[in-house]
Structures are given as structure tokens and as C-alpha cells.
Design a protein around this motif. Structure first.
Motif, PDB file in Angstrom:
ATOM      1  N   LEU A 183      16.589  36.853  56.887  1.00 20.44           N
ATOM      2  CA  LEU A 183      15.573  36.991  55.837  1.00 20.44           C
ATOM      3  C   LEU A 183      15.136  35.626  55.309  1.00 20.44           C
ATOM      4  CD1 LEU A 183      17.170  39.880  53.737  1.00 20.44           C
ATOM      5  CD2 LEU A 183      15.313  40.090  55.376  1.00 20.44           C
ATOM      6  N   THR A 184      16.106  34.761  55.025  1.00 21.24           N
ATOM      7  CA  THR A 184      15.781  33.499  54.349  1.00 21.24           C
ATOM      8  C   THR A 184      15.008  32.530  55.236  1.00 21.24           C
ATOM      9  OG1 THR A 184      18.008  32.674  54.878  1.00 21.24           O
ATOM     10  CG2 THR A 184      17.674  33.652  52.704  1.00 21.24           C
ATOM     11  N   ARG A 185      15.149  32.659  56.553  1.00 18.79           N
ATOM     12  CA  ARG A 185      14.379  31.778  57.443  1.00 18.79           C
ATOM     13  C   ARG A 185      12.878  31.991  57.287  1.00 18.79           C
ATOM     14  NH1 ARG A 185      18.098  33.809  61.474  1.00 18.79           N
ATOM     15  NH2 ARG A 185      19.828  32.333  61.744  1.00 18.79           N
ATOM     16  N   LEU A 186      12.474  33.162  56.813  1.00 20.80           N
ATOM     17  CA  LEU A 186      11.057  33.510  56.712  1.00 20.80           C
ATOM     18  C   LEU A 186      10.483  33.304  55.314  1.00 20.80           C
ATOM     19  CD1 LEU A 186      11.119  36.881  58.711  1.00 20.80           C
ATOM     20  CD2 LEU A 186      10.423  34.633  59.560  1.00 20.80           C
ATOM     21  N   LEU A 187      11.341  33.193  54.313  1.00 23.15           N
ATOM     22  CA  LEU A 187      10.847  33.186  52.933  1.00 23.15           C
ATOM     23  C   LEU A 187      10.250  31.842  52.545  1.00 23.15           C
ATOM     24  CD1 LEU A 187      13.750  35.067  51.108  1.00 23.15           C
ATOM     25  CD2 LEU A 187      11.441  35.929  51.564  1.00 23.15           C
ATOM     26  N   PRO A 188       9.077  31.842  51.900  1.00 25.95           N
ATOM     27  CA  PRO A 188       8.533  30.585  51.365  1.00 25.95           C
ATOM     28  C   PRO A 188       9.478  30.006  50.325  1.00 25.95           C
ATOM     29  CG  PRO A 188       7.273  32.480  50.565  1.00 25.95           C
ATOM     30  CD  PRO A 188       8.205  32.998  51.608  1.00 25.95           C
ATOM     31  N   ARG A 189       9.616  28.679  50.296  1.00 27.60           N
ATOM     32  CA  ARG A 189      10.572  28.026  49.405  1.00 27.60           C
ATOM     33  C   ARG A 189      10.151  28.126  47.944  1.00 27.60           C
ATOM     34  NH1 ARG A 189      13.599  24.284  52.593  1.00 27.60           N
ATOM     35  NH2 ARG A 189      14.735  23.649  50.739  1.00 27.60           N
ATOM     36  N   HIS A 190       8.874  28.388  47.690  1.00 28.35           N
ATOM     37  CA  HIS A 190       8.378  28.510  46.319  1.00 28.35           C
ATOM     38  C   HIS A 190       7.656  29.835  46.171  1.00 28.35           C
ATOM     39  CE1 HIS A 190       9.371  24.302  45.806  1.00 28.35           C
ATOM     40  NE2 HIS A 190       8.700  24.043  46.914  1.00 28.35           N
ATOM     41  N   ARG A 191       7.555  30.297  44.943  1.00 24.86           N
ATOM     42  CA  ARG A 191       6.848  31.554  44.702  1.00 24.86           C
ATOM     43  C   ARG A 191       5.372  31.380  45.055  1.00 24.86           C
ATOM     44  NH1 ARG A 191      10.213  34.829  41.455  1.00 24.86           N
ATOM     45  NH2 ARG A 191      11.804  33.628  40.354  1.00 24.86           N
ATOM     46  N   PRO A 192       4.818  32.209  45.958  1.00 22.33           N
ATOM     47  CA  PRO A 192       3.399  32.076  46.296  1.00 22.33           C
ATOM     48  C   PRO A 192       2.529  32.364  45.084  1.00 22.33           C
ATOM     49  CG  PRO A 192       4.552  33.452  47.901  1.00 22.33           C
ATOM     50  CD  PRO A 192       5.478  33.268  46.733  1.00 22.33           C
ATOM     51  N   ALA A 193       1.410  31.694  45.027  1.00 18.19           N
ATOM     52  CA  ALA A 193       0.451  31.976  43.954  1.00 18.19           C
ATOM     53  C   ALA A 193      -0.046  33.404  44.093  1.00 18.19           C
ATOM     54  CB  ALA A 193      -0.718  31.004  44.036  1.00 18.19           C
ATOM     55  N   ASP A 194      -0.231  34.071  42.977  1.00 23.13           N
ATOM     56  CA  ASP A 194      -0.706  35.450  43.024  1.00 23.13           C
ATOM     57  C   ASP A 194      -2.212  35.457  43.212  1.00 23.13           C
ATOM     58  OD1 ASP A 194      -0.925  38.152  42.946  1.00 23.13           O
ATOM     59  OD2 ASP A 194      -0.656  38.340  40.780  1.00 23.13           O
ATOM     60  N   GLY A 195      -2.617  35.099  44.431  1.00 24.62           N
ATOM     61  CA  GLY A 195      -4.044  35.029  44.707  1.00 24.62           C
ATOM     62  C   GLY A 195      -4.636  36.346  45.146  1.00 24.62           C
ATOM     63  N   LEU A 196      -3.808  37.386  45.260  1.00 23.24           N
ATOM     64  CA  LEU A 196      -4.331  38.681  45.709  1.00 23.24           C
ATOM     65  C   LEU A 196      -5.369  39.224  44.730  1.00 23.24           C
ATOM     66  CD1 LEU A 196      -1.033  40.363  46.933  1.00 23.24           C
ATOM     67  CD2 LEU A 196      -2.837  39.359  48.329  1.00 23.24           C
ATOM     68  N   ALA A 197      -5.227  38.852  43.466  1.00 22.79           N
ATOM     69  CA  ALA A 197      -6.179  39.337  42.469  1.00 22.79           C
ATOM     70  C   ALA A 197      -7.580  38.790  42.716  1.00 22.79           C
ATOM     71  CB  ALA A 197      -5.711  38.956  41.068  1.00 22.79           C
ATOM     72  N   ASP A 198      -7.671  37.691  43.462  1.00 22.81           N
ATOM     73  CA  ASP A 198      -8.972  37.084  43.730  1.00 22.81           C
ATOM     74  C   ASP A 198      -9.692  37.705  44.926  1.00 22.81           C
ATOM     75  OD1 ASP A 198      -8.548  35.290  41.647  1.00 22.81           O
ATOM     76  OD2 ASP A 198      -7.541  33.853  42.954  1.00 22.81           O
ATOM     77  N   LEU A 199      -8.992  38.580  45.647  1.00 24.35           N
ATOM     78  CA  LEU A 199      -9.613  39.209  46.814  1.00 24.35           C
ATOM     79  C   LEU A 199     -10.497  40.378  46.385  1.00 24.35           C
ATOM     80  CD1 LEU A 199      -6.529  39.400  49.224  1.00 24.35           C
ATOM     81  CD2 LEU A 199      -8.286  37.621  49.107  1.00 24.35           C
ATOM     82  N   THR A 200     -11.495  40.660  47.199  1.00 22.41           N
ATOM     83  CA  THR A 200     -12.292  41.861  46.964  1.00 22.41           C
ATOM     84  C   THR A 200     -11.458  43.084  47.330  1.00 22.41           C
ATOM     85  OG1 THR A 200     -13.185  41.949  49.208  1.00 22.41           O
ATOM     86  CG2 THR A 200     -14.363  40.564  47.606  1.00 22.41           C
ATOM     87  N   ASP A 201     -11.900  44.263  46.894  1.00 25.39           N
ATOM     88  CA  ASP A 201     -11.164  45.485  47.217  1.00 25.39           C
ATOM     89  C   ASP A 201     -11.036  45.668  48.722  1.00 25.39           C
ATOM     90  OD1 ASP A 201     -10.890  46.007  44.542  1.00 25.39           O
ATOM     91  OD2 ASP A 201     -12.534  47.464  44.460  1.00 25.39           O
ATOM     92  N   ARG A 202     -12.107  45.349  49.455  1.00 22.13           N
ATOM     93  CA  ARG A 202     -12.099  45.528  50.907  1.00 22.13           C
ATOM     94  C   ARG A 202     -11.135  44.545  51.569  1.00 22.13           C
ATOM     95  NH1 ARG A 202     -13.080  50.126  53.411  1.00 22.13           N
ATOM     96  NH2 ARG A 202     -14.657  50.037  55.075  1.00 22.13           N
ATOM     97  N   GLN A 203     -11.143  43.311  51.089  1.00 21.88           N
ATOM     98  CA  GLN A 203     -10.223  42.318  51.632  1.00 21.88           C
ATOM     99  C   GLN A 203      -8.775  42.729  51.389  1.00 21.88           C
ATOM    100  OE1 GLN A 203     -11.764  38.909  49.531  1.00 21.88           O
ATOM    101  NE2 GLN A 203     -12.810  38.108  51.348  1.00 21.88           N
TER     102      GLN A 203
END
Length: 255
Positions: A183-203
Motif C-alpha cells: 500500500l505505502t509504495r503507492l501513496l503520495p507522501r503528502h495529502r493531495p490538494a482537494d482539486g476534485l471540487a474544481d472539476l465539472t460534474d461530467r469530469q
């Protein structure tokens, strides 16, 4: 998550041991970043294995990890000062930083105090003056592989008779190290920015389908889009969240 199974009679592990390993894994496998994983793991070790203190040290190598100033720890109220004293006096004498412990962790993924044999001078003093007076007679340490060649050192400390890894079976931390490293080999070392809110509904619809394993073609067919459009939307999701792969994106959406 697929459960870890084995044949207790041949591996030396009991059904209860496998159940405990699976319970720890299930409490951690939805983490979307390393900081989140650390918090979930130390809590799981205390709740599932009954350890009194659980710690997570991180670094680019073992030497750096033992000096980690941002250790994640779960403990009882009377051990709150434990970490400060460790950094002030004992980090360079840690028993799990000895050559024997490092060799064992690199070879099999974990070490226990009882597996190390006679200790060199500073490590023996560390156990006698820092660990033993606190009643921490049982301990184990796991080595985890982190992304970008980083390492994690997970410490587990308990009193005699506690339901902790050494009491369950010496192979339990070894097994946990191997499965948790996946699991840890795949995890980003920092919390990703919550950019999902910036996506359109379709995206976001496209990103969510990809996150559950759909190919670009599958997502295009389900949503009535072209594959090129799906690719663009996936790229937008990666850029918005700071994720570098579809796997990271999937981990982020599973939180």
C-alpha cells in the motif's frame, strides 16, 4: 480488500493471527495519502493488536527516519513525554537502528527485541534505561517501503502479556510489513490538494468511473463520450488533484 489467508498448521500462524493482520489491513487500506495512512495505522495497531505505544517514523533512509521530528504516535496519557525524551537523548541509540536489527528488517521486513540477541553497548543502555523502566518489555519494529525510495519505521511497544505482535507470533509483523508496503509504495507522501471540487460534474463522473477500474473505452461507452474526451477529463482530474497516476487518483477517491 482481499483477505490474507494461509494454512495455520504449516505457517505457524493461528487463525486468530490472520484475523488480526486482516483487521489492521482493513483499517488502513482506504488511506489516500501517507499522512492519512500513518494516523490510521498507529490507531489500528493499538486497537487491534493491543500495543501500548505505536509510532511511525519516516525518512529517505533508515538513518534519517530515526531522526524524524514529525513522528506520528499513539499512546496513553502517561507516555506523552516519551517522544520528547526519545529525541533529546535516545534516537541515536535506538535498538532497532543497530546493524543486527537493520539487517533483519531489510531481510524479512521486521524485527523483535527477542530476535536480536546480545545488544551493543548503547542499545543495551537504551533498553535498560529508556524502555524497561516504562514496563515496555515487548516490542517490534517494521520496515515499510515508501514512494520515491523513502522508508517508514513502525514501532510497537507493549507490556508483557499484552496482545501485541510478539505475543501473537513473531511472523505477524513480518506479514504486516509485506502487505502494508504494497500500500505505502503507492501513496503520495503528502495529502493531495482537494482539486476534485474544481472539476465539472461530467469530469468528475469520468474520474469516478476510472477510479473504480473502468478503462477509457468503458467510461466513454457508459457516458456517451469519445475516448479522446475521456482522456482529457482524466488528465484534468490528475492535474486538479496533483495525482501522478490513475492508481493515486483511485486511492484519493476511496477516502
Amino acid at each position: 480488500m482481499t483477505e490474507l489467508r494461509g494454512e495455520p498448521g504449516r505457517t505457524g500462524l493461528t487463525v486468530g493471527d490472520y484475523d488480526r493482520v486482516n483487521a489492521v489491513l482493513e483499517r488502513c487500506d482506504r488511506a489516500g495519502s501517507l499522512p492519512e495512512f500513518k494516523e490510521q495505522l498507529v490507531e489500528a495497531l493499538q486497537l487491534v493488536l493491543g500495543v501500548r505505544i505505536a509510532t511511525f517514523f519516516e525518512g529517505r533512509g533508515l538513518d534519517e527516519a530515526f531522526l524524524d521530528p514529525a513522528v506520528v504516535m499513539v499512546c496513553g496519557s502517561r507516555e506523552q513525554r516519551w517522544l520528547a525524551e526519545y529525541h533529546e537523548r535516545w534516537s541515536l541509540s535506538d535498538v532497532y537502528a543497530t546493524p543486527a536489527a537493520v539487517r533483519r528488517m531489510r531481510r524479512v521486513g521486521a524485527a523483535t527485541l527477542t530476535s536480536l540477541g546480545p545488544l551493543p553497548g548503547r542499545a543495551e543502555v537504551y533498553v535498560r534505561e529508556f524502555i524497561a523502566p516504562r514496563g515496555l518489555e515487548r516490542s517490534a519494529s517494521m520496515l515499510l517501503d515508501l514512494r520515491d525510495d523513502g522508508v517508514g519505521i513502525v514501532g510497537m511497544f507493549g507490556t508483557r502479556g499484552a496482545a501485541e505482535p510478539v505475543d501473537v507470533h513473531p511472523a505477524v509483523p513480518i506479514l504486516l510489513s509485506r502487505r502494508l508496503s504494497a500500500l505505502t509504495r503507492l501513496l503520495p507522501r503528502h495529502r493531495p490538494a482537494d482539486g476534485l471540487a474544481d472539476l465539472t460534474d461530467r469530469q468528475r463522473e469520468v474520474v469516478e468511473l476510472v477510479a473504480v477500474g473502468c478503462t477509457n473505452a468503458d467510461a466513454a461507452r457508459r457516458l456517451g463520450l469519445s475516448e479522446d474526451t475521456v482522456k482529457k477529463y482524466v488528465s484534468a482530474g490528475l492535474a486538479a488533484t496533483g495525482c501522478r497516476s490513475r492508481t493515486e487518483l483511485a486511492l484519493l477517491l476511496r477516502r
